[in-house]
Design a protein around this motif. Structure first.
Motif, PDB file in Angstrom:
ATOM      1  N   GLY A  66       0.796  -1.221   0.000  1.00  0.00           N
ATOM      2  CA  GLY A  66       0.000   0.000   0.000  1.00  0.00           C
ATOM      3  C   GLY A  66       0.828   1.271   0.000  1.00  0.00           C
ATOM      4  N   ASP A  67       2.119   1.157  -0.327  1.00  0.00           N
ATOM      5  CA  ASP A  67       2.977   2.353  -0.364  1.00  0.00           C
ATOM      6  C   ASP A  67       2.585   3.295  -1.497  1.00  0.00           C
ATOM      7  OD1 ASP A  67       4.267   1.067   1.638  1.00  0.00           O
ATOM      8  OD2 ASP A  67       6.019   0.465   0.433  1.00  0.00           O
ATOM      9  N   PHE A  68       2.036   2.737  -2.540  1.00  0.00           N
ATOM     10  CA  PHE A  68       1.610   3.554  -3.697  1.00  0.00           C
ATOM     11  C   PHE A  68       0.571   2.743  -4.464  1.00  0.00           C
ATOM     12  CE2 PHE A  68       5.837   1.641  -4.316  1.00  0.00           C
ATOM     13  CZ  PHE A  68       5.495   0.621  -5.203  1.00  0.00           C
ATOM     14  N   SER A  69      -0.129   3.434  -5.353  1.00  0.00           N
ATOM     15  CA  SER A  69      -1.119   2.719  -6.155  1.00  0.00           C
ATOM     16  C   SER A  69      -0.483   2.281  -7.467  1.00  0.00           C
ATOM     17  CB  SER A  69      -2.327   3.610  -6.442  1.00  0.00           C
ATOM     18  OG  SER A  69      -1.980   4.573  -7.421  1.00  0.00           O
ATOM     19  N   ALA A  70      -1.073   1.263  -8.049  1.00  0.00           N
ATOM     20  CA  ALA A  70      -0.582   0.795  -9.344  1.00  0.00           C
ATOM     21  C   ALA A  70      -0.779   1.864 -10.409  1.00  0.00           C
ATOM     22  CB  ALA A  70      -1.304  -0.491  -9.731  1.00  0.00           C
ATOM     23  N   VAL A  71      -1.859   2.611 -10.293  1.00  0.00           N
ATOM     24  CA  VAL A  71      -2.116   3.670 -11.275  1.00  0.00           C
ATOM     25  C   VAL A  71      -1.013   4.718 -11.221  1.00  0.00           C
ATOM     26  CG1 VAL A  71      -3.690   5.550 -11.886  1.00  0.00           C
ATOM     27  CG2 VAL A  71      -4.619   3.270 -11.358  1.00  0.00           C
ATOM     28  N   GLU A  72      -0.549   5.033  -9.998  1.00  0.00           N
ATOM     29  CA  GLU A  72       0.570   5.991  -9.882  1.00  0.00           C
ATOM     30  C   GLU A  72       1.800   5.456 -10.608  1.00  0.00           C
ATOM     31  OE1 GLU A  72       0.918   8.091  -5.723  1.00  0.00           O
ATOM     32  OE2 GLU A  72       0.036   6.099  -5.432  1.00  0.00           O
ATOM     33  N   VAL A  73       2.055   4.176 -10.449  1.00  0.00           N
ATOM     34  CA  VAL A  73       3.219   3.558 -11.097  1.00  0.00           C
ATOM     35  C   VAL A  73       3.073   3.623 -12.611  1.00  0.00           C
ATOM     36  CG1 VAL A  73       4.495   1.408 -11.419  1.00  0.00           C
ATOM     37  CG2 VAL A  73       3.633   2.013  -9.142  1.00  0.00           C
ATOM     38  N   ALA A  74       1.885   3.221 -13.093  1.00  0.00           N
ATOM     39  CA  ALA A  74       1.654   3.204 -14.535  1.00  0.00           C
ATOM     40  C   ALA A  74       1.791   4.605 -15.112  1.00  0.00           C
ATOM     41  CB  ALA A  74       0.275   2.619 -14.836  1.00  0.00           C
ATOM     42  N   GLU A  75       1.240   5.571 -14.409  1.00  0.00           N
ATOM     43  CA  GLU A  75       1.307   6.960 -14.904  1.00  0.00           C
ATOM     44  C   GLU A  75       2.748   7.440 -14.973  1.00  0.00           C
ATOM     45  OE1 GLU A  75      -1.439   8.926 -12.298  1.00  0.00           O
ATOM     46  OE2 GLU A  75      -3.134   8.691 -13.696  1.00  0.00           O
ATOM     47  N   ALA A  76       3.519   7.069 -13.961  1.00  0.00           N
ATOM     48  CA  ALA A  76       4.920   7.505 -13.935  1.00  0.00           C
ATOM     49  C   ALA A  76       5.695   6.920 -15.118  1.00  0.00           C
ATOM     50  CB  ALA A  76       5.573   7.078 -12.619  1.00  0.00           C
ATOM     51  N   PHE A  77       5.499   5.632 -15.368  1.00  0.00           N
ATOM     52  CA  PHE A  77       6.197   5.018 -16.504  1.00  0.00           C
ATOM     53  C   PHE A  77       5.659   5.538 -17.841  1.00  0.00           C
ATOM     54  CE2 PHE A  77       7.701   1.835 -13.371  1.00  0.00           C
ATOM     55  CZ  PHE A  77       9.045   1.807 -13.732  1.00  0.00           C
ATOM     56  N   ASN A  78       4.335   5.693 -17.910  1.00  0.00           N
ATOM     57  CA  ASN A  78       3.763   6.254 -19.142  1.00  0.00           C
ATOM     58  C   ASN A  78       4.401   7.598 -19.470  1.00  0.00           C
ATOM     59  OD1 ASN A  78       2.018   4.196 -19.868  1.00  0.00           O
ATOM     60  ND2 ASN A  78       0.238   5.072 -18.796  1.00  0.00           N
ATOM     61  N   ALA A  79       4.610   8.401 -18.423  1.00  0.00           N
ATOM     62  CA  ALA A  79       5.213   9.728 -18.627  1.00  0.00           C
ATOM     63  C   ALA A  79       6.646   9.579 -19.132  1.00  0.00           C
ATOM     64  CB  ALA A  79       5.179  10.521 -17.322  1.00  0.00           C
ATOM     65  N   ASN A  80       7.379   8.646 -18.553  1.00  0.00           N
ATOM     66  CA  ASN A  80       8.754   8.434 -19.021  1.00  0.00           C
ATOM     67  C   ASN A  80       8.797   7.982 -20.479  1.00  0.00           C
ATOM     68  OD1 ASN A  80       9.759   9.188 -16.569  1.00  0.00           O
ATOM     69  ND2 ASN A  80      10.878   7.269 -16.181  1.00  0.00           N
ATOM     70  N   VAL A  81       7.855   7.078 -20.805  1.00  0.00           N
ATOM     71  CA  VAL A  81       7.792   6.589 -22.192  1.00  0.00           C
ATOM     72  C   VAL A  81       7.516   7.757 -23.127  1.00  0.00           C
ATOM     73  CG1 VAL A  81       6.459   5.172 -23.811  1.00  0.00           C
ATOM     74  CG2 VAL A  81       7.089   4.239 -21.563  1.00  0.00           C
ATOM     75  N   ALA A  82       6.505   8.554 -22.752  1.00  0.00           N
ATOM     76  CA  ALA A  82       6.112   9.676 -23.615  1.00  0.00           C
ATOM     77  C   ALA A  82       7.249  10.671 -23.772  1.00  0.00           C
ATOM     78  CB  ALA A  82       4.873  10.357 -23.034  1.00  0.00           C
ATOM     79  N   GLY A  83       8.110  10.759 -22.762  1.00  0.00           N
ATOM     80  CA  GLY A  83       9.183  11.743 -22.799  1.00  0.00           C
ATOM     81  C   GLY A  83      10.471  11.226 -23.413  1.00  0.00           C
ATOM     82  N   ALA A  84      10.449  10.025 -23.970  1.00  0.00           N
ATOM     83  CA  ALA A  84      11.711   9.435 -24.445  1.00  0.00           C
ATOM     84  C   ALA A  84      11.655   9.092 -25.916  1.00  0.00           C
ATOM     85  CB  ALA A  84      12.047   8.202 -23.609  1.00  0.00           C
ATOM     86  N   LYS A  85      10.937   9.919 -26.686  1.00  0.00           N
ATOM     87  CA  LYS A  85      10.825   9.628 -28.130  1.00  0.00           C
ATOM     88  C   LYS A  85      12.198   9.537 -28.776  1.00  0.00           C
ATOM     89  CE  LYS A  85       6.253  10.429 -28.159  1.00  0.00           C
ATOM     90  NZ  LYS A  85       5.372   9.310 -27.833  1.00  0.00           N
ATOM     91  N   ALA A  86      13.144  10.284 -28.238  1.00  0.00           N
ATOM     92  CA  ALA A  86      14.476  10.349 -28.863  1.00  0.00           C
ATOM     93  C   ALA A  86      15.162   8.998 -28.865  1.00  0.00           C
ATOM     94  CB  ALA A  86      15.344  11.364 -28.127  1.00  0.00           C
ATOM     95  N   LEU A  87      14.772   8.119 -27.937  1.00  0.00           N
ATOM     96  CA  LEU A  87      15.394   6.787 -27.896  1.00  0.00           C
ATOM     97  C   LEU A  87      14.786   5.847 -28.934  1.00  0.00           C
ATOM     98  CD1 LEU A  87      15.609   6.252 -24.016  1.00  0.00           C
ATOM     99  CD2 LEU A  87      17.397   7.076 -25.567  1.00  0.00           C
ATOM    100  N   ASN A  88      13.562   6.169 -29.363  1.00  0.00           N
ATOM    101  CA  ASN A  88      12.843   5.360 -30.351  1.00  0.00           C
ATOM    102  C   ASN A  88      12.735   3.889 -29.895  1.00  0.00           C
ATOM    103  OD1 ASN A  88      11.392   5.153 -32.755  1.00  0.00           O
ATOM    104  ND2 ASN A  88      13.188   4.423 -33.898  1.00  0.00           N
ATOM    105  N   ALA A  89      12.533   3.725 -28.587  1.00  0.00           N
ATOM    106  CA  ALA A  89      12.488   2.358 -28.060  1.00  0.00           C
ATOM    107  C   ALA A  89      11.162   1.670 -28.344  1.00  0.00           C
ATOM    108  CB  ALA A  89      12.739   2.372 -26.556  1.00  0.00           C
ATOM    109  N   PHE A  90      10.114   2.444 -28.506  1.00  0.00           N
ATOM    110  CA  PHE A  90       8.785   1.858 -28.731  1.00  0.00           C
ATOM    111  C   PHE A  90       8.322   2.055 -30.170  1.00  0.00           C
ATOM    112  CE2 PHE A  90       8.885   2.285 -24.158  1.00  0.00           C
ATOM    113  CZ  PHE A  90       8.141   1.206 -23.689  1.00  0.00           C
ATOM    114  N   ILE A  91       7.667   1.037 -30.714  1.00  0.00           N
ATOM    115  CA  ILE A  91       7.006   1.182 -32.013  1.00  0.00           C
ATOM    116  C   ILE A  91       5.576   1.658 -31.793  1.00  0.00           C
ATOM    117  CG2 ILE A  91       6.171  -0.046 -34.056  1.00  0.00           C
ATOM    118  CD1 ILE A  91       8.663  -1.849 -33.825  1.00  0.00           C
ATOM    119  N   VAL A  92       4.933   1.091 -30.781  1.00  0.00           N
ATOM    120  CA  VAL A  92       3.584   1.514 -30.399  1.00  0.00           C
ATOM    121  C   VAL A  92       3.581   1.721 -28.891  1.00  0.00           C
ATOM    122  CG1 VAL A  92       1.168   0.808 -30.204  1.00  0.00           C
ATOM    123  CG2 VAL A  92       2.465   0.201 -32.246  1.00  0.00           C
ATOM    124  N   GLU A  93       2.995   2.827 -28.442  1.00  0.00           N
ATOM    125  CA  GLU A  93       2.834   3.035 -27.006  1.00  0.00           C
ATOM    126  C   GLU A  93       1.393   2.695 -26.637  1.00  0.00           C
ATOM    127  OE1 GLU A  93       4.077   7.090 -26.353  1.00  0.00           O
ATOM    128  OE2 GLU A  93       6.021   6.702 -27.306  1.00  0.00           O
TER     129      GLU A  93
END
Lengths: 493, 100, 488
Positions: free
Chosen positions: A19-46
């Motif tokens: 209960g230290d954090f919610s899963a939604v908080e975790v997902a949002e944090a990673f989603n934000a990192n993904v969205a902010g890392a276009k320069a790496l071109n690591a994802f084909i589809v987000e």
């Protein structure tokens, strides 16, 4: 609270459970990192919505007391795994826009375990490559930079380069990879993360776009050994849909993790001491030997006499299988169709395949077609399968005197994008240490061991006996604890 | 043995990959480089060695003769089969007319 | 030896024939997927993701298909290979979704075997002949292309894609169209006995690739052509006849036969070269890496053997040993349904010879008139056994039996019930018969004179008259005895 995206899979799982954090908080944090890392071109589809939906479910499950093994953990999915309703391309133009109506066994297992998907990760086209420069959707860039003042873009390794880059850059805590001749281990080594290719047959190949069927094996990539164990437990397992799947129970690898190697013997293959290799690789290897001794293991020199033939063997068998596996991409049932005006069926095939496959894929299909063709089959393919038998016997004999084998993962640190593209053979040599275990179907993992003088990560490889993932993970853990590898790429993207 | 451009074109034709003359010329060199390198396998003594059949000891399992037992390997899913087809018509896949 | 010869300008030519028969294995699901195999479904409805070769799909073999192929191999007394492998045959065609067919080239499931075709003087087969079978392997069928539904497109239906086939490869042991026809019929009969293929050639469950070459008797084999997908016994024979003539004419006019694939056009009764498949000859066979070697265990083989029924040759021998005529034995064993029906009849207590005569004449005659198969005969073996039992124990005569059988067909009633109801029981009451004999002889005094004068053929006339007077119910043997006595 530490930044959520710095947490490991185990920390996310346990923290969410506590209960230290919610899963939604975790997902949002990673989603934000993904969205902010276009320069790496690591994802084909987000797929942020997929991650959020799984996170909401995880939070609801926690409230209801029905948590699953990986509830609340968002991951990246290599775009070689078919995902129901989400474009699956194998990083090819051929499959651009292909949306499967089915889910691969491995990805389904992860969703069933509670994971969410952050997106489909870039890779070398049809998993053919060692630098992620063959993707139709552009190169993946490693988050690492050399400490030479320059700004050269480096390869994240391949073929699971989207996976390695994304984990190293904290875009996801873990990801799936596939390994045919080093495609999990080499990118892990290049980016300072861990990855394990289990015994051939541990993970179902059903729903994974095939490259070379007798070699392809899925496995996890993550930041540390424990996360690899957790992920693998949730990816492996018998699948009646795959005739080569192992009908064995999945051990509780995480629970049995132990870095105490007393009573274990580590084999050091003398044939892996390559002439002219970067001395830093050998130095890292020697340091690794010392670490395992420190963990209580005995060390012996072993011989794998056919090592030098592993790469040429691989470059007959893998292309031969690929040339046949990729025959289904013909423009008839799915994927690209290139139908020139007035073209007949066979012209359509030729045009579609010329347009839909990249140069490296074509090169391998051509090699594979040639070595299987009339008059050459025995000289190339049958000979290669015989040598493969000898390579497997080498390992069998060696495991008579040791429990695991320690070697470097790759002959160098990450190279710059474009540096090796002109010379296919130089590129193939990247997998010289990784390919033998693939040919023998053995479990093998890479763990980060050191930084070289340029500040780039180097990886050590542990190869185990068939079915002994535990031995591999434990030796990996012993190195991880002693190497104290905490370096990470500085954010520039 | 070295391959020439005619062989490159023959392989490309067998593999159904259209190839330009320039590509055939480039590929001639690349393929010869790779094939010349893999030919070192010829020096390995494989007398009495069986070709690898199963990399990990495992038995071929056989499936029960049951229709649609698992939807993932069963029929009756035409929409899914045709969903990604470049030219689906009246429940068929369409291809350029074939004259047999 | 067959004396079938093609008479050319340069002399007589011998024809050499080998057949590759593709027989659809009887199974519910396909060879490597769970999709159904039933004939005639809507297009692409019996197609799994596996059959459509979607990315990442994998084959898992169907045990029943392997079992049926093994049982078939056992039925032709072939070597069963406990270790076999599946190979990929690589070529591109729109009916082949994977771009390869999973087949068995290097290590087939079934090795060397044979079958015997029966002597048939009329067809030019003077004595029984053994035809060698080289191998049986298991493979996937392809899908189907339709060319006439759209002006510029062909349509692909994958319902058949992945259905299990046995390819049964004969030795080039046949020397005439008649031998080839007999081979296909015999093979079909065996497959149907075993239950491994329904043998339905119209629906494509069985089709043959016909390899034909010609040579001067005693010479080496000539170059052969292969005519693909011939789907009836008649067509197989027509292809051989036509192709042999074509080859003889070609050679005699100075040409050479090219090894090629040909296609038969039944409407024009001729074959033509199939150029569309010409360039696909390098199939790049290699072991399918998605599948492990197929290793059969003894228990599996034991079950296959134990479940084999009595086969046509053994059954025919048994019938002959029971006194049944060769002709009747052939007729009764040709089709498995007839043989099964007949065996059930014997099981129900009928005497073999009388039963064989009755089935081949009365029953087959009646079924023929009604246009019915024996499998839906209105009279069951048990009912027939009851009828034949009444004849055997003298309750009714053969003549009355025919009437009773007609009534059985009409009403579905049992023979004994009909005999009772209609009062058809035959009589051995000598008093009644003697009374009628006396009347007959009195009414035909002239014929009695002629008989006594040496015209013994008239005896039959008196029998007939007496039986008629007795309304067919007199025991013929008793009538004979009493007449002889009365006529002195």
């Amino acid at each position: 609270m530490t930044e959520l995206t710095n947490l490991t899979v185990a920390q996310i799982r346990d923290g969410h459970r506590a209960g230290d954090f919610s899963a939604v908080e975790v997902a949002e944090a990673f989603n934000a990192n993904v969205a902010g890392a276009k320069a790496l071109n690591a994802f084909i589809v987000e797929t942020p919505e997929h991650a959020i939906a799984a996170a909401k479910q995880a939070d609801a499950d926690r409230a209801a007391g029905t948590l699953k093994p990986l509830s609340g953990v968002p991951i990246g999915m290599k775009d070689l795994f078919a995902t129901n309703g989400v474009q699956t391309t194998a990083a090819s133009h051929m499959l651009e826009g292909f949306v499967p109506r089915y889910e691969s066994t491995v990805s389904q297992k992860l969703w069933d375990a509670g994971c969410g998907m952050l997106g489909k990760l870039n890779l070398d086209q049809f998993a053919m490559g060692s630098s992620n420069e063959t993707s139709y959707f552009g190169n993946v860039i490693s988050p690492w930079k050399r400490k030479d003042g320059g700004n050269a873009a480096l390869a994240p390794g391949g073929s699971s380069g989207g996976s390695s880059s994304a984990i190293a850059a904290r875009l996801c805590p873990a990801a799936t990879g596939t390994d045919t001749g080093g495609s999990i281990r080499q990118p892990a080594a290049f980016t300072g993360i861990s990855g394990i290719k289990p015994t051939y047959g541990r993970c179902s190949r059903w729903g994974i776009v095939a490259f070379a069927s007798s070699l392809d094996q899925a496995g996890p990539m993550a930041r540390d050994v424990r996360d690899c164990a957790i992920m693998l437990e949730n990816m492996a397992g018998f699948d009646p849909k795959d005739a080569t799947s192992l009908d064995m129970a999945v051990p509780n690898w995480e629970a049995a993790l132990s870095s105490d190697l007393k009573g274990k013997t580590v084999g050091i293959p003398k044939e892996y001491r390559l002439e002219g290799i970067d001395p830093e690789i050998d130095a890292m290897w020697d340091a690794g030997i010392a670490m395992l001794k420190d963990a209580g293991a005995a060390v012996v020199e072993i011989s794998l006499p056919h090592t030098k033939y592993a790469l040429p063997t691989y470059y007959i068998i893998a292309p031969a299988e690929a040339s046949s596996n990729l025959a289904r991409y013909d423009g008839v049932r799915y994927g690209l169709r290139d139908l020139p005006e007035g073209a007949g069926l066979q012209d359509m095939y030729a045009a579609t395949r010329a347009d839909g496959f990249g140069p490296e894929v074509k090169r391998r299909i051509m090699i594979g077609t040639y070595v299987l063709s009339a008059g050459f089959y025995d000289a190339y393919y049958t000979q290669a399968q015989k040598v493969r038998t000898l390579i497997a016997r080498d390992f069998e004999a060696a495991f008579g005197s040791c429990d695991v084998i320690l070697a470097p993962t790759a002959p160098s640190a990450a190279f710059g994008l474009g540096e090796k593209m002109a010379d296919p053979l130089a590129m193939y040599l990247n997998d010289v240490f990784a390919v033998p275990a693939s040919l023998a179907g053995l479990p093998a993992m890479s763990v980060p061991a050191a930084l070289n003088r340029e500040g780039l990560p180097l990886g050590l490889q542990i190869i185990g006996k068939a079915f002994d993932e535990q031995g591999v993970l434990n030796a990996g853990l012993a190195i991880e604890e002693r190497a104290g590898f905490t370096a990470r790429a500085e954010k520039w993207w | 043995m070295a391959i020439d451009q005619a062989t490159v074109r023959k392989i490309a034709s067998l593999a159904r990959i259209a190839i330009s003359d320039a590509d055939a010329a480039a590929m001639e060199g690349e393929l010869n480089g790779i094939l010349g390198w893999v030919e070192q396998l010829g020096e390995v003594d494989v007398t009495g060695v069986e070709p690898m059949t199963a990399v990990i000891p495992n038995k071929l399992r056989l499936r029960d003769d049951v229709i649609d037992a698992d939807p993932l390997t069963g029929g009756n899913r035409r929409d899914d089969i045709l969903a990604n087809a470049p030219a689906a018509q009246h429940g068929f896949f369409g291809v350029p007319k074939v004259i047999e | 030896m067959s004396d079938y010869r093609i008479k050319g300008e340069t002399g007589e030519w011998e024809v050499v024939i080998g057949l590759e028969v593709h027989a659809q294995v009887t199974s519910n699901a396909k060879l490597f997927s769970g999709a159904a195999t039933a004939f005639g479904a809507e297009p692409n409805t019996q197609v799994s993701l596996v059959d459509a070769a979607m990315p990442g799909m994998l084959p898992v073999p169907n045990r029943e298909c392997i079992r049926q192929a093994v049982r078939t191999g056992m039925a032709i007394e072939a070597q069963i290979n406990k270790w076999s492998r599946f190979d990929r045959k690589n070529y591109f065609y729109a009916d082949l979704p994977q771009g390869y067919q999973i087949s068995q080239l290097y290590h087939p499931l079934v090795g060397e075997g044979s079958l015997t075709i029966a002597a048939d003087e009329k067809a030019g087969i003077p004595s029984d002949k053994v035809i060698g079978i080289e191998r049986i392997h298991v493979e996937q069928d392809a899908g189907k292309l339709m060319h006439d539904q759209h002006p510029t497109m062909s349509y692909v239906d994958l319902n058949r894609s992945g259905v299990a086939l046995m390819e049964i490869v004969s030795r080039p042991d046949m020397r005439s169209p008649a031998e080839a026809g007999a081979y296909v019929r015999k093979l079909r009969s065996i497959l149907r006995y075993v239950g491994s293929c329904d043998g339905n050639m119209e629906e494509g469950s069985m089709r043959a690739d016909v390899n034909v070459s010609v040579r001067k008797p005693g010479d080496e084999f000539g170059t052969r052509t292969e005519t693909k997908n011939v789907n009836s016994v008649r067509f197989v024979m027509a292809v051989i006849e036509g192709e042999a003539k074509r080859q003889v004419e070609l050679i005699e006019s100075g040409g050479t036969v090219v090894q090629e694939t040909r296609l038969y056009d039944p409407d024009r009764n001729e074959t033509r070269s199939m150029r569309s498949k010409e360039d696909a000859h390098d199939y790049r066979y290699f072991p399918d890496p998605d599948l492990l070697p197929l290793e059969l265990e003894d228990a599996f083989l034991d079950e296959c053997r134990a479940s084999l029924p009595e086969l046509p040759d053994a059954k025919r021998a048994r019938y002959l040993s029971e006194g049944i005529s060769a002709y009747n034995a052939d007729v009764l064993t040709a089709e498995v349904e007839a043989a099964r029906w007949f065996d059930a009849l014997l099981e129900a207590g009928a005497k073999p010879v009388a039963a064989a005569n009755w089935v081949t004449s009365e029953l087959f005659g009646a079924l023929n008139r009604m246009g019915r198969d024996i499998s839906d005969s209105p009279v069951s073996p048990a009912q027939a056994a009851e009828l034949l039992g009444l004849v055997a124990d003298g309750t009714i005569s053969g003549t009355i039996a025919k009437q009773v059988f007609e009534k059985m067909l009409e009403t579905g009633d049992g023979a004994a019930a009909i005999v009772d109801r209609e009062g058809l029981k035959q009589t051995s009451d000598t008093g009644a018969i003697e009374a009628e004999i006396a009347k007959v002889l009195a009414a035909n005094a002239d014929k009695v004179e002629q008989y006594k004068g040496g015209k013994e053929a008239l005896f039959g006339f008196f029998v007939g008259q007496t039986m008629k007077a007795m309304q067919g119910k007199a025991n013929p043997q008793v009538v004979n005895e009493l007449l002889k006595k009365a006529l002195g």
